[in-house]
Design a protein around this motif. Structure first.
Motif, PDB file in Angstrom:
ATOM      1  N   ARG A 196       9.087  -5.208  -5.858  1.00  0.00           N
ATOM      2  CA  ARG A 196      10.240  -4.875  -6.720  1.00  0.00           C
ATOM      3  C   ARG A 196      10.799  -3.505  -6.336  1.00  0.00           C
ATOM      4  NH1 ARG A 196      11.960  -9.716  -8.039  1.00  0.00           N
ATOM      5  NH2 ARG A 196      10.455 -10.921  -9.252  1.00  0.00           N
ATOM      6  N   ARG A 197      10.977  -3.345  -5.032  1.00  0.00           N
ATOM      7  CA  ARG A 197      11.621  -2.156  -4.494  1.00  0.00           C
ATOM      8  C   ARG A 197      12.908  -2.574  -3.779  1.00  0.00           C
ATOM      9  NH1 ARG A 197       8.315  -0.475  -7.380  1.00  0.00           N
ATOM     10  NH2 ARG A 197       6.904   1.315  -7.113  1.00  0.00           N
ATOM     11  N   SER A 198      13.968  -1.823  -3.997  1.00  0.00           N
ATOM     12  CA  SER A 198      15.180  -2.048  -3.221  1.00  0.00           C
ATOM     13  C   SER A 198      14.888  -1.722  -1.763  1.00  0.00           C
ATOM     14  CB  SER A 198      16.310  -1.154  -3.725  1.00  0.00           C
ATOM     15  OG  SER A 198      16.611  -1.438  -5.076  1.00  0.00           O
ATOM     16  N   ILE A 199      15.576  -2.419  -0.880  1.00  0.00           N
ATOM     17  CA  ILE A 199      15.358  -2.230   0.545  1.00  0.00           C
ATOM     18  C   ILE A 199      16.665  -1.848   1.221  1.00  0.00           C
ATOM     19  CG2 ILE A 199      14.861  -3.433   2.719  1.00  0.00           C
ATOM     20  CD1 ILE A 199      12.654  -4.914   1.292  1.00  0.00           C
ATOM     21  N   VAL A 200      16.606  -0.793   2.026  1.00  0.00           N
ATOM     22  CA  VAL A 200      17.719  -0.435   2.896  1.00  0.00           C
ATOM     23  C   VAL A 200      17.266  -0.738   4.315  1.00  0.00           C
ATOM     24  CG1 VAL A 200      18.673   1.267   1.333  1.00  0.00           C
ATOM     25  CG2 VAL A 200      16.960   1.989   2.970  1.00  0.00           C
ATOM     26  N   ARG A 201      18.109  -1.425   5.058  1.00  0.00           N
ATOM     27  CA  ARG A 201      17.703  -1.919   6.380  1.00  0.00           C
ATOM     28  C   ARG A 201      18.721  -1.479   7.419  1.00  0.00           C
ATOM     29  NH1 ARG A 201      17.520  -6.390  10.082  1.00  0.00           N
ATOM     30  NH2 ARG A 201      15.367  -7.033  10.470  1.00  0.00           N
ATOM     31  N   SER A 202      18.250  -0.689   8.384  1.00  0.00           N
ATOM     32  CA  SER A 202      19.102  -0.234   9.471  1.00  0.00           C
ATOM     33  C   SER A 202      18.615  -0.849  10.777  1.00  0.00           C
ATOM     34  CB  SER A 202      19.075   1.298   9.591  1.00  0.00           C
ATOM     35  OG  SER A 202      19.778   1.719  10.744  1.00  0.00           O
ATOM     36  N   ALA A 203      19.472  -1.654  11.397  1.00  0.00           N
ATOM     37  CA  ALA A 203      19.146  -2.287  12.668  1.00  0.00           C
ATOM     38  C   ALA A 203      20.071  -1.747  13.744  1.00  0.00           C
ATOM     39  CB  ALA A 203      19.290  -3.801  12.558  1.00  0.00           C
ATOM     40  N   ASN A 204      19.513  -1.306  14.854  1.00  0.00           N
ATOM     41  CA  ASN A 204      20.353  -0.852  15.951  1.00  0.00           C
ATOM     42  C   ASN A 204      21.300  -1.976  16.368  1.00  0.00           C
ATOM     43  OD1 ASN A 204      21.374   0.458  18.289  1.00  0.00           O
ATOM     44  ND2 ASN A 204      19.880  -0.634  19.515  1.00  0.00           N
ATOM     45  N   THR A 205      20.725  -3.127  16.662  1.00  0.00           N
ATOM     46  CA  THR A 205      21.492  -4.343  16.875  1.00  0.00           C
ATOM     47  C   THR A 205      20.767  -5.438  16.112  1.00  0.00           C
ATOM     48  OG1 THR A 205      20.241  -4.600  18.921  1.00  0.00           O
ATOM     49  CG2 THR A 205      22.487  -3.801  19.119  1.00  0.00           C
ATOM     50  N   GLY A 206      21.421  -6.096  15.214  1.00  0.00           N
ATOM     51  CA  GLY A 206      20.798  -7.098  14.359  1.00  0.00           C
ATOM     52  C   GLY A 206      21.610  -7.226  13.097  1.00  0.00           C
ATOM     53  N   ASP A 228       0.830  -1.212   0.000  1.00  0.00           N
ATOM     54  CA  ASP A 228       0.000   0.000   0.000  1.00  0.00           C
ATOM     55  C   ASP A 228       0.864   1.260   0.000  1.00  0.00           C
ATOM     56  OD1 ASP A 228      -2.336  -1.435  -0.029  1.00  0.00           O
ATOM     57  OD2 ASP A 228      -2.672  -1.324   2.134  1.00  0.00           O
ATOM     58  N   HIS A 229       1.998   1.216   0.686  1.00  0.00           N
ATOM     59  CA  HIS A 229       2.919   2.358   0.680  1.00  0.00           C
ATOM     60  C   HIS A 229       3.450   2.606  -0.725  1.00  0.00           C
ATOM     61  CE1 HIS A 229       2.473   2.228   4.854  1.00  0.00           C
ATOM     62  NE2 HIS A 229       3.728   2.343   5.270  1.00  0.00           N
ATOM     63  N   VAL A 230       3.755   1.518  -1.410  1.00  0.00           N
ATOM     64  CA  VAL A 230       4.310   1.628  -2.759  1.00  0.00           C
ATOM     65  C   VAL A 230       3.316   2.298  -3.696  1.00  0.00           C
ATOM     66  CG1 VAL A 230       5.038   0.260  -4.765  1.00  0.00           C
ATOM     67  CG2 VAL A 230       5.930  -0.287  -2.500  1.00  0.00           C
ATOM     68  N   LEU A 231       2.031   2.042  -3.470  1.00  0.00           N
ATOM     69  CA  LEU A 231       1.003   2.658  -4.311  1.00  0.00           C
ATOM     70  C   LEU A 231       1.003   4.180  -4.195  1.00  0.00           C
ATOM     71  CD1 LEU A 231      -2.064   0.267  -3.822  1.00  0.00           C
ATOM     72  CD2 LEU A 231      -0.627   0.506  -5.845  1.00  0.00           C
ATOM     73  N   GLN A 232       1.618   4.692  -3.138  1.00  0.00           N
ATOM     74  CA  GLN A 232       1.675   6.146  -2.952  1.00  0.00           C
ATOM     75  C   GLN A 232       3.040   6.690  -3.353  1.00  0.00           C
ATOM     76  OE1 GLN A 232      -0.362   7.729   0.498  1.00  0.00           O
ATOM     77  NE2 GLN A 232      -1.098   5.694   1.042  1.00  0.00           N
ATOM     78  N   ASP A 233       3.569   6.100  -4.416  1.00  0.00           N
ATOM     79  CA  ASP A 233       4.775   6.605  -5.095  1.00  0.00           C
ATOM     80  C   ASP A 233       6.070   6.395  -4.320  1.00  0.00           C
ATOM     81  OD1 ASP A 233       3.180   7.519  -7.222  1.00  0.00           O
ATOM     82  OD2 ASP A 233       2.789   9.401  -6.197  1.00  0.00           O
ATOM     83  N   ALA A 234       6.130   5.390  -3.484  1.00  0.00           N
ATOM     84  CA  ALA A 234       7.400   5.065  -2.833  1.00  0.00           C
ATOM     85  C   ALA A 234       8.312   4.356  -3.831  1.00  0.00           C
ATOM     86  CB  ALA A 234       7.162   4.179  -1.621  1.00  0.00           C
ATOM     87  N   GLN A 235       9.505   4.856  -3.992  1.00  0.00           N
ATOM     88  CA  GLN A 235      10.474   4.277  -4.912  1.00  0.00           C
ATOM     89  C   GLN A 235      11.519   3.424  -4.201  1.00  0.00           C
ATOM     90  OE1 GLN A 235      10.532   8.625  -6.146  1.00  0.00           O
ATOM     91  NE2 GLN A 235      11.735   7.686  -7.761  1.00  0.00           N
ATOM     92  N   LEU A 236      11.480   3.453  -2.884  1.00  0.00           N
ATOM     93  CA  LEU A 236      12.486   2.788  -2.064  1.00  0.00           C
ATOM     94  C   LEU A 236      11.841   2.409  -0.738  1.00  0.00           C
ATOM     95  CD1 LEU A 236      15.637   2.226  -1.640  1.00  0.00           C
ATOM     96  CD2 LEU A 236      15.711   4.503  -0.599  1.00  0.00           C
ATOM     97  N   MET A 237      12.263   1.280  -0.156  1.00  0.00           N
ATOM     98  CA  MET A 237      11.772   0.882   1.153  1.00  0.00           C
ATOM     99  C   MET A 237      12.902   0.979   2.169  1.00  0.00           C
ATOM    100  SD  MET A 237       9.256  -2.375   0.897  1.00  0.00           S
ATOM    101  CE  MET A 237       7.696  -2.290   0.029  1.00  0.00           C
ATOM    102  N   ALA A 238      12.583   1.495   3.346  1.00  0.00           N
ATOM    103  CA  ALA A 238      13.566   1.601   4.418  1.00  0.00           C
ATOM    104  C   ALA A 238      13.011   0.919   5.661  1.00  0.00           C
ATOM    105  CB  ALA A 238      13.890   3.064   4.713  1.00  0.00           C
ATOM    106  N   ILE A 239      13.656  -0.158   6.083  1.00  0.00           N
ATOM    107  CA  ILE A 239      13.272  -0.857   7.306  1.00  0.00           C
ATOM    108  C   ILE A 239      14.197  -0.390   8.423  1.00  0.00           C
ATOM    109  CG2 ILE A 239      13.095  -3.088   8.457  1.00  0.00           C
ATOM    110  CD1 ILE A 239      12.543  -4.342   5.713  1.00  0.00           C
ATOM    111  N   ILE A 240      13.607   0.202   9.452  1.00  0.00           N
ATOM    112  CA  ILE A 240      14.391   0.629  10.609  1.00  0.00           C
ATOM    113  C   ILE A 240      13.919  -0.179  11.814  1.00  0.00           C
ATOM    114  CG2 ILE A 240      14.903   2.903   9.678  1.00  0.00           C
ATOM    115  CD1 ILE A 240      12.710   4.098  11.385  1.00  0.00           C
ATOM    116  N   THR A 241      14.854  -0.794  12.511  1.00  0.00           N
ATOM    117  CA  THR A 241      14.459  -1.757  13.530  1.00  0.00           C
ATOM    118  C   THR A 241      15.460  -1.793  14.668  1.00  0.00           C
ATOM    119  OG1 THR A 241      13.786  -4.069  13.866  1.00  0.00           O
ATOM    120  CG2 THR A 241      15.626  -3.673  12.353  1.00  0.00           C
TER     121      THR A 241
END
Length: 546
Positions: free
Chosen positions: A464-474, A425-438
């Motif tokens: 079909r979006r590239s994902i950048v993932r930032s984990a504090n510890t993980g 649903d986020h992608v439908l609102q013109d997101a070109q990139l996904m960022a997972i912060i955890t």
């Protein structure tokens, strides 16, 4: 009660499911794991109170699977003591096991009245219906959706861009049905000396059932070309211990200095995004005074050397009201006002503008009170993994954050990243990139953070979006649009990584259509349940008239 002689087959199902689950490398076992339980259900179908016995044995099987796969949740509740930790664990372990067991009970009820073939269809639909319910209701915990189990082998599920993970669940369930039918036909063949042709046909169907989706997926994988338009991204993993440093030990200004130092170590003039983890900014940030918050001002000074730079960071924010504006708002006696606390993401740029994203998929019993009007007692055991006490607010007016250059980023804060349709649903609102912060450090060095990391690959494939993932510890990482891991960090180390990540604006079938398989399966499951009840009442009426 359980009978010892009946425990072997459900125990085998539970163990096979666990061995097939990430991070263990035996995912192909998923295609046969349910067969022992189906065999037991067949053996018990004519015994007294068969439905209850099948239900109890099913629960035993799934409790083994859930316990061995989700044991790490206990770590997150340690600070509550043994009783509190067990209360937190009980929702996914007990509730999940109970819900799946109802699918097998439905299978038994339908088979008793309509035969085995229709009952197997009811089982498949009932299981899919359970998974969909466990994704959509307030006690949602879709972590154990069967389709997630193939995350280690993302090359063979590239067709998730059409079906999402429910397509994987359907594939696995039908494979188990075919193997069970091969088993049943073999028994008939031995007893009645039937032709081998029927058995060969079933074996061929099973082989094709596995081979065709795999071949199709590998073809997609090998022919897929990523959309271009790269963006330079730096991902930071500060590695602040959530138990001893994050909220009580290491001063907030030192944590912020570590984040800036690690970002600066890899930043370059064309860097567009610095990605920091969940709750990176503490203490509470007032949303009505964002541009002047000390942490925000310090980040802006850091960004002054990066003309097009943006910092996407996790934070705990607070919003004040004069009235109870939301269902989650809490009352403050000292000010006579209401307020919401949010597990949030903030996009900070080289201007006075600060965009805020509120996490809305909250962990039941940890970040939210599920059905608080009915289950208010949960408030006594809720812990908060973000540094506040009580449940979080969850309104989300800005599901996509936009950089100065116009790039749309779809944030996912921790738990949100396991909801495929939510991210689509986020992608439908013109997101070109996904960022997972955890902040996966709550689970310590267990399989929990590894599972969470593997599931991220499926989100890349679905959208079909590239994902950048930032984990504090993980594990922090870059994942491309095929689900390949381009670069990743090690567990428990303060570090930063950078890469040029391709953006994409093309929408997949799944992004536009969502969980069609789950919706259809749920409708049919409801139909089978209704049919069972109607048949029961009709049968009673016939007996009375006779």
């Amino acid at each position: 009660m359980f009978k010892t002689k009946n425990l072997l087959l459900p125990a085998l199902t539970g163990l096979l499911l666990w061995l097939a689950w990430p991070p263990l490398p035996f995912a192909p076992l998923l295609f046969v794991a349910l067969v022992p339980l189906l065999i037991l259900a067949d053996q018990l179908k004519h015994v007294p109170k068969a439905g209850g016995r099948i239900f109890r044995n099913s629960f035993f099987a799934f409790f083994i699977w859930n316990t061995l796969s989700l044991y790490w949740i206990y770590n997150a509740g340690q600070e509550l003591g043994v009783a509190g930790a067990l209360a937190i664990v009980s929702v996914p372990l007990l509730l999940g096991s109970l819900l799946i067991s109802f699918a097998f009970l439905l299978y038994h009820k339908v088979r008793r009245n309509f035969g085995e073939n229709i009952a197997l269809a009811a089982l498949v639909c009932g299981w899919i219906g359970y998974e969909y319910l466990h994704q959509e209701w307030q006690l949602a915990f879709p972590w154990m959706t069967l389709g997630n189990g193939l995350a280690e082998y993302h090359q063979i599920v590239q067709w998730y861009e059409y079906t999402g993970v429910f397509g994987g669940s359907l594939w696995i369930l039908l494979a188990n049905v075919l193997v069970y039918r091969i088993y049943k036909y073999s028994l008939i063949l031995k007893a009645e000396k039937k032709s081998l042709a029927g058995l060969k046909w079933l074996v061929l169907r099973f082989a094709l059932h596995l081979a065709i989706p795999v071949a199709f997926s590998l073809w997609i994988y090998n022919h897929f070309e990523e959309a271009g338009n790269p963006s330079n991204v730096v991902v930071v993993q500060p590695n602040v211990d959530p138990f001893t440093e994050k909220f009580n030990g290491l001063p907030p200004e030192q944590q912020l200095e570590r984040l800036i130092h690690l970002s600066d170590s890899l930043g370059q003039p064309n860097t567009e995004f610095f990605i920091w983890p969940e709750t990176a900014i503490i203490p509470l940030v007032r949303e009505d005074d964002l541009p002047y918050d000390p942490s925000v001002e310090l980040i802006k000074r850091f960004l002054s050397k990066y003309k097009n730079g943006n910092v996407l960071t996790g934070a705990v924010t607070v919003k004040w009201y004069n009235d109870k504006r939301t269902s989650t708002a809490r009352y403050n006696k000292e000010s006579s006002r209401y307020y919401d606390v949010y597990n949030a993401g903030m996009l900070i740029e080289n201007s006075s503008k600060v965009q805020v994203y509120h996490k809305s998929k909250l962990v039941p019993g940890v970040e939210s009170y599920p059905y608080s009007n009915v289950l208010g007692f949960l408030g006594n055991i809720v812990i908060d993994l973000g540094g506040t006490s009580g449940g979080y607010g969850k309104d989300n007016a800005n599901p996509v954050l936009y950089a100065q250059s116009g790039i749309g980023v779809a944030p996912a804060i921790c738990y949100e990243s396991i909801f495929g349709s939510f991210m689509a649903d986020h992608v439908l609102q013109d997101a070109q990139l996904m960022a997972i912060i955890t902040n996966d450090g709550w689970w310590k060095n267990t399989s929990g953070y590894k599972q969470h990391f593997q599931y991220a690959k499926l989100r890349a494939i679905e959208t079909r979006r590239s994902i950048v993932r930032s984990a504090n510890t993980g594990i922090s990482a870059f994942i491309n649009q095929r689900g390949d891991i381009i670069k990743q960090t090690k567990w428990w180390e303060p570090t930063a990584i950078k890469a040029d990540i391709n953006l994409n604006t093309t929408l997949t079938f799944y992004s536009t259509r969502g969980d069609i398989i789950a919706v259809i399966g749920s409708i049919f499951a409801f139909g089978f349940i209704l049919l069972s009840f109607l048949w029961k009442f009709m049968s009673r009426g016939i007996k009375l008239n006779a």
